[in-house]
Write a protein that holds these residues in place. Sequence first.
Motif, PDB file in Angstrom:
ATOM      1  N   GLY A  84     135.041  90.296   0.006  1.00 48.79           N
ATOM      2  CA  GLY A  84     135.949  90.279   1.147  1.00 48.79           C
ATOM      3  C   GLY A  84     135.207  90.323   2.473  1.00 48.79           C
ATOM      4  O   GLY A  84     135.547  89.598   3.413  1.00 48.79           O
ATOM      5  N   ILE A  85     134.184  91.170   2.555  1.00 43.19           N
ATOM      6  CA  ILE A  85     133.386  91.261   3.786  1.00 43.19           C
ATOM      7  C   ILE A  85     132.693  89.936   4.071  1.00 43.19           C
ATOM      8  O   ILE A  85     132.649  89.464   5.209  1.00 43.19           O
ATOM      9  N   ASP A  86     132.156  89.302   3.029  1.00 40.87           N
ATOM     10  CA  ASP A  86     131.464  88.021   3.207  1.00 40.87           C
ATOM     11  C   ASP A  86     132.400  86.933   3.725  1.00 40.87           C
ATOM     12  O   ASP A  86     131.967  86.018   4.440  1.00 40.87           O
ATOM     13  N   HIS A  87     133.679  87.000   3.364  1.00 40.38           N
ATOM     14  CA  HIS A  87     134.636  85.974   3.780  1.00 40.38           C
ATOM     15  C   HIS A  87     135.409  86.355   5.037  1.00 40.38           C
ATOM     16  O   HIS A  87     136.212  85.557   5.535  1.00 40.38           O
ATOM     17  N   ALA A  88     135.189  87.567   5.554  1.00 40.62           N
ATOM     18  CA  ALA A  88     135.904  88.012   6.749  1.00 40.62           C
ATOM     19  C   ALA A  88     135.307  87.367   7.996  1.00 40.62           C
ATOM     20  O   ALA A  88     134.104  87.107   8.067  1.00 40.62           O
ATOM     21  N   THR A  89     136.152  87.120   8.988  1.00 42.46           N
ATOM     22  CA  THR A  89     135.706  86.510  10.242  1.00 42.46           C
ATOM     23  C   THR A  89     135.804  87.472  11.423  1.00 42.46           C
ATOM     24  O   THR A  89     135.383  87.126  12.531  1.00 42.46           O
ATOM     25  N   GLY A  90     136.356  88.652  11.210  1.00 40.63           N
ATOM     26  CA  GLY A  90     136.550  89.588  12.305  1.00 40.63           C
ATOM     27  C   GLY A  90     135.282  90.316  12.701  1.00 40.63           C
ATOM     28  O   GLY A  90     134.359  90.470  11.896  1.00 40.63           O
ATOM     29  N   ASP A  91     135.243  90.776  13.957  1.00 44.15           N
ATOM     30  CA  ASP A  91     134.128  91.605  14.404  1.00 44.15           C
ATOM     31  C   ASP A  91     134.374  93.068  14.084  1.00 44.15           C
ATOM     32  O   ASP A  91     133.470  93.892  14.156  1.00 44.15           O
ATOM     33  N   VAL A  92     135.617  93.406  13.717  1.00 44.09           N
ATOM     34  CA  VAL A  92     135.951  94.721  13.166  1.00 44.09           C
ATOM     35  C   VAL A  92     136.600  94.505  11.809  1.00 44.09           C
ATOM     36  O   VAL A  92     137.492  93.672  11.658  1.00 44.09           O
ATOM     37  N   ILE A  93     136.124  95.239  10.794  1.00 46.83           N
ATOM     38  CA  ILE A  93     136.602  95.065   9.425  1.00 46.83           C
ATOM     39  C   ILE A  93     137.161  96.383   8.918  1.00 46.83           C
ATOM     40  O   ILE A  93     136.497  97.422   8.996  1.00 46.83           O
TER      41      ILE A  93
END
Length: 329
Positions: A84-93
Amino acid sequence: MPAIERLSIVVPVYNEEENLPLLHQAIRSAMDVLPWPWEVIFVNDGSQDGSGKVLETLAFTDPVHVRVVDLRRNFGQTAAIAAGIDHATGDVIVLMDADLQNDPADIPMMLEKIQEGYDVVSGWRVHRQDAYLTRTLPSRIANELISWVTGVRLHDYGCTLKAYRREVLTGFKLYGEMHRFIPVYAHGVGARIVEVPVCHHPRRFGKAKYGLERTLKVILDLFTVKFLNSYANKPIYLFGGTGAVLIAISALLLVYLFVRRVFFGIGVLSSPFFQMATMIGILGFQSILMGLIAELLVRTYHESQGKPTYTVRRVIRNGEEERISINSH
């Protein structure tokens, strides 16, 4: 401190068919009032029920906000979070569970802490709604042990609901049950961490996926985390220090044997303490050699990949703050 530009919510999913529509609705209710663009990434970790179909429906009915990462089989919660982190685009996760025990309504409060300057906001289930003997008590013991070993004091490492600035999530890979140790890794690169009380609801549908067997895995992973966090750049301090202590013990035993020989006439070579001193001395010498080999490996690791041995929080140039990765030179 850079403002939040985009928010990503990562939710690992394993057999949560009935919870997913309600969770999606709760996330939308909490997020739609926020000023930032946001996305929720559901990672289907090889679910055996109808979770995959439900996620597919959500992705088509809410394409602006919902993304689905469908893993080929069940790889475990940590691997699902990493995906999920690898596919996230946000600067806050933000990480959270799919079982409706975490409350999305807590996320805005956690984002306020991020805006105050914290890099990690960790949830604390003050009033935990789980079985005491099989879930809550072992968790409390584990939290105390982890806090003592790592020096990072948190009441609730096991709470998945946490918010991170993306830059503190880079530079390390997650294995085993290590997602709960992300705050420790982040602390190791100088992240500012705060813990906040969050709501915790009883499970409505399905059943818990983990039991007491998880405690052993966490303890074993704790050894790895302690080593990587404290000695990854200078392993000679661990191996060499251990070797020096063993050699000192061996020397003391030999002195003791020779004192007995001089004053009491007791033979040295026939004593079992002589064999013990010899073995301890050999182990100490081997430990130092292991430390030297580990030092060579660490230097090869850093120099071959151009990895720095330090981390930079920010750079101010020409009167402006540059946004950088926490791994930047």
